[in-house]
Design an enzyme around this catalytic site. Structure first.
Site, PDB file in Angstrom:
ATOM      1  N   GLY A   1       0.775  -1.238   0.000  1.00  0.00           N
ATOM      2  CA  GLY A   1       0.000   0.000   0.000  1.00  0.00           C
ATOM      3  C   GLY A   1       0.802   1.281   0.000  1.00  0.00           C
TER       4      GLY A   1
ATOM      5  CB  SER B   1       1.357   5.783   1.901  1.00  0.00           C
ATOM      6  OG  SER B   1       1.092   6.105   0.558  1.00  0.00           O
ATOM      7  CB  ILE B   2      -1.295   4.556   6.648  1.00  0.00           C
ATOM      8  CG1 ILE B   2      -2.248   5.741   6.927  1.00  0.00           C
ATOM      9  CG2 ILE B   2      -1.118   3.711   7.903  1.00  0.00           C
ATOM     10  CD1 ILE B   2      -3.665   5.337   7.302  1.00  0.00           C
TER      11      ILE B   2
ATOM     12  CB  VAL C   1      -3.514  -6.747  -3.364  1.00  0.00           C
ATOM     13  CG1 VAL C   1      -2.141  -6.520  -2.752  1.00  0.00           C
ATOM     14  CG2 VAL C   1      -4.396  -5.519  -3.213  1.00  0.00           C
TER      15      VAL C   1
ATOM     16  CB  ALA D   1     -14.895   2.304  -2.623  1.00  0.00           C
TER      17      ALA D   1
ATOM     18  CE1 TYR E   1     -13.768   5.390   4.684  1.00  0.00           C
ATOM     19  CE2 TYR E   1     -14.866   3.506   5.683  1.00  0.00           C
ATOM     20  CZ  TYR E   1     -13.724   4.104   5.190  1.00  0.00           C
ATOM     21  OH  TYR E   1     -12.536   3.405   5.208  1.00  0.00           O
TER      22      TYR E   1
ATOM     23  CE  LYS F   1     -10.775   0.635   5.634  1.00  0.00           C
ATOM     24  NZ  LYS F   1      -9.457   0.054   5.246  1.00  0.00           N
TER      25      LYS F   1
ATOM     26  CB  ILE G   1      -4.278  10.122   8.321  1.00  0.00           C
ATOM     27  CG1 ILE G   1      -4.243   9.546   9.751  1.00  0.00           C
ATOM     28  CG2 ILE G   1      -2.914  10.694   7.944  1.00  0.00           C
ATOM     29  CD1 ILE G   1      -3.198   8.453   9.948  1.00  0.00           C
TER      30      ILE G   1
ATOM     31  CB  THR H   1      -3.562   9.121   2.949  1.00  0.00           C
ATOM     32  OG1 THR H   1      -4.916   8.691   2.758  1.00  0.00           O
ATOM     33  CG2 THR H   1      -3.156   8.838   4.392  1.00  0.00           C
ATOM     34  CG  LEU H   2      -3.214   9.449  -3.546  1.00  0.00           C
ATOM     35  CD1 LEU H   2      -3.039  10.848  -4.126  1.00  0.00           C
ATOM     36  CD2 LEU H   2      -2.313   8.462  -4.274  1.00  0.00           C
TER      37      LEU H   2
HETATM   38  O1  0WE Z   1     -10.382   4.572   4.222  1.00  0.00           O
HETATM   39  C1  0WE Z   1     -10.322   5.733   3.902  1.00  0.00           C
HETATM   40  C2  0WE Z   1     -10.165   6.121   2.436  1.00  0.00           C
HETATM   41  C3  0WE Z   1     -10.753   5.072   1.559  1.00  0.00           C
HETATM   42  C4  0WE Z   1     -10.910   5.417   0.106  1.00  0.00           C
HETATM   43  C5  0WE Z   1     -10.862   6.701  -0.397  1.00  0.00           C
HETATM   44  C6  0WE Z   1     -11.050   6.908  -1.765  1.00  0.00           C
HETATM   45  C7  0WE Z   1     -11.065   8.278  -2.362  1.00  0.00           C
HETATM   46  C8  0WE Z   1     -10.680   8.277  -3.820  1.00  0.00           C
HETATM   47  C9  0WE Z   1     -11.150   4.371  -0.741  1.00  0.00           C
HETATM   48  N1  0WE Z   1     -11.322   4.558  -2.069  1.00  0.00           N
HETATM   49  C10 0WE Z   1     -11.271   5.792  -2.573  1.00  0.00           C
HETATM   50  N2  0WE Z   1     -11.464   5.934  -3.923  1.00  0.00           N
HETATM   51  C11 0WE Z   1     -11.247   7.111  -4.565  1.00  0.00           C
HETATM   52  O2  0WE Z   1     -11.468   7.191  -5.797  1.00  0.00           O
HETATM   53  N3  0WE Z   1     -10.411   6.709   4.866  1.00  0.00           N
HETATM   54  C12 0WE Z   1     -10.607   6.310   6.256  1.00  0.00           C
HETATM   55  C13 0WE Z   1     -10.345   8.142   4.584  1.00  0.00           C
HETATM   56  C14 0WE Z   1     -11.739   8.622   4.388  1.00  0.00           C
HETATM   57  O3  0WE Z   1     -12.388   8.417   3.233  1.00  0.00           O
HETATM   58  C15 0WE Z   1     -13.668   8.926   3.368  1.00  0.00           C
HETATM   59  C16 0WE Z   1     -13.809   9.462   4.655  1.00  0.00           C
HETATM   60  C17 0WE Z   1     -12.591   9.265   5.317  1.00  0.00           C
HETATM   61  C18 0WE Z   1     -12.251   9.642   6.713  1.00  0.00           C
HETATM   62  C19 0WE Z   1     -14.735   8.936   2.473  1.00  0.00           C
HETATM   63  C20 0WE Z   1     -15.929   9.541   2.850  1.00  0.00           C
HETATM   64  C21 0WE Z   1     -16.073  10.075   4.115  1.00  0.00           C
HETATM   65  C22 0WE Z   1     -15.026  10.040   5.027  1.00  0.00           C
END
Ligand code: 0WE
Length: 255
Positions: A13, A19-20, A65, A95, A155, A162, A191, A193-194
């Site tokens: 990752g 990145s974490i 992966v 996602a 989310y 998760k 946090i 991150t990207l």
């Molecule tokens: O786990 C995450 C990020 C997960 C994530 C973020 C994205 C954005 C760009 C997974 N897939 C994508 N796909 C993309 O195209 N977090 C804990 C950070 C996060 O993401 C959120 C949050 C938080 C906090 C999404 C909506 C609301 C809150």
């Protein structure tokens, strides 16, 4: 100090310095572990290899992966190079952006499938690849988020993923306990991150998180790395199937 000299860790990752996975890699490296650090594809390679070069003795590997053959090829290469593995860090989630906003009820079948495949099934797949190399036991860890158990607006499908990830941690812990392989999750506070950058109101969320958390601040990647170092070490030898919060205490609050 925790000493991981003689231990080998594979980390999934790494995208960039935010990145974490990078916070965790730095902490494991500082403790003396030998690192194999994986990035998804050619597009991530340049930036990832630049970071990996900062950690003497660490090697970079390309592995998507979501592709079984790439996982098989990676673990064949790790077996060849290191012989044995002790630590696995899974810091991967995805996602489609369209499913991380708007109404949950409109979650697409394809978005659901992708989120589950990349963010949940991948933990099972890489753990299966690593387990035969963990001949002295091992420590597997993944990253989760509080939205697995309580609603965080937007989310959406990632929250369902998760929840599935945390359940997978428990089933893997049960499955692999007899091999002395421990499996845990770190539930990190938000946090930047990207992956989080695409999130519309993240700054506001982080501010409110800092306001409400007992420690009145946000967490950073190196603090997640510190918890990962503990889970990687023998100090956590009786901890498995657990979800450990690294969130400045946010999750304990009822109001
Ligand atoms: O786990 C995450 C990020 C997960 C994530 C973020 C994205 C954005 C760009 C997974 N897939 C994508 N796909 C993309 O195209 N977090 C804990 C950070 C996060 O993401 C959120 C949050 C938080 C906090 C999404 C909506 C609301 C809150």
């Amino acid at each position: 100090m925790i000493d991981l000299a003689g231990k080998t860790a594979v980390v999934f990752g790494l995208a960039n310095k935010r990145s974490i996975a990078w916070g965790i890699a730095q902490k494991l490296h500082a403790a003396g572990a030998t690192l194999a650090i994986c990035y998804q594809n050619e597009r991530m390679k340049l930036e990832a290899e630049g970071l990996i070069a900062e950690l003497p003795g660490a090697s970079g590997f390309q592995c998507d992966v979501s592709v079984d053959q790439e996982i098989d090829a990676l673990f064949a290469a790790l077996k060849e190079k290191y012989g044995k593995l002790d630590i696995l860090v899974h810091a991967v989630a995805f996602a489609p952006a369209t499913d991380l906003r708007g109404e949950f009820i409109n979650t697409s079948r394809e978005g659901f499938r992708t989120a589950m495949d990349v963010s949940v099934y991948s933990l099972i797949a890489v753990t299966r690849g690593a387990a035969p190399l963990m001949t002295d036991g091992g420590s597997v860890m993944t990253l989760s988020y509080y939205a697995a158990e309580k609603v965080v607006p937007n989310y959406n499908v990632m929250a369902v993923a998760k929840a599935g990830l945390e359940s997978s941690v428990r089933y893997l812990a049960w499955n692999l306990g007899s091999k002395n392989i421990r499996v845990n999750a770190i539930s990190a506070g938000p946090i930047k991150t990207l992956a989080a950058r695409g999130v519309g109101d993240l700054s506001e969320m982080m501010k409110s998180h800092a306001d409400r958390a007992p420690l009145h601040r946000n967490v950073d990647q190196l603090e997640v790395g510190g918890a990962a170092l503990f889970l990687a070490s023998d100090l956590s030898s009786a901890i498995t199937g657990e979800v450990m919060y690294v969130d400045c205490g946010y999750n304990v609050m009822g109001y």
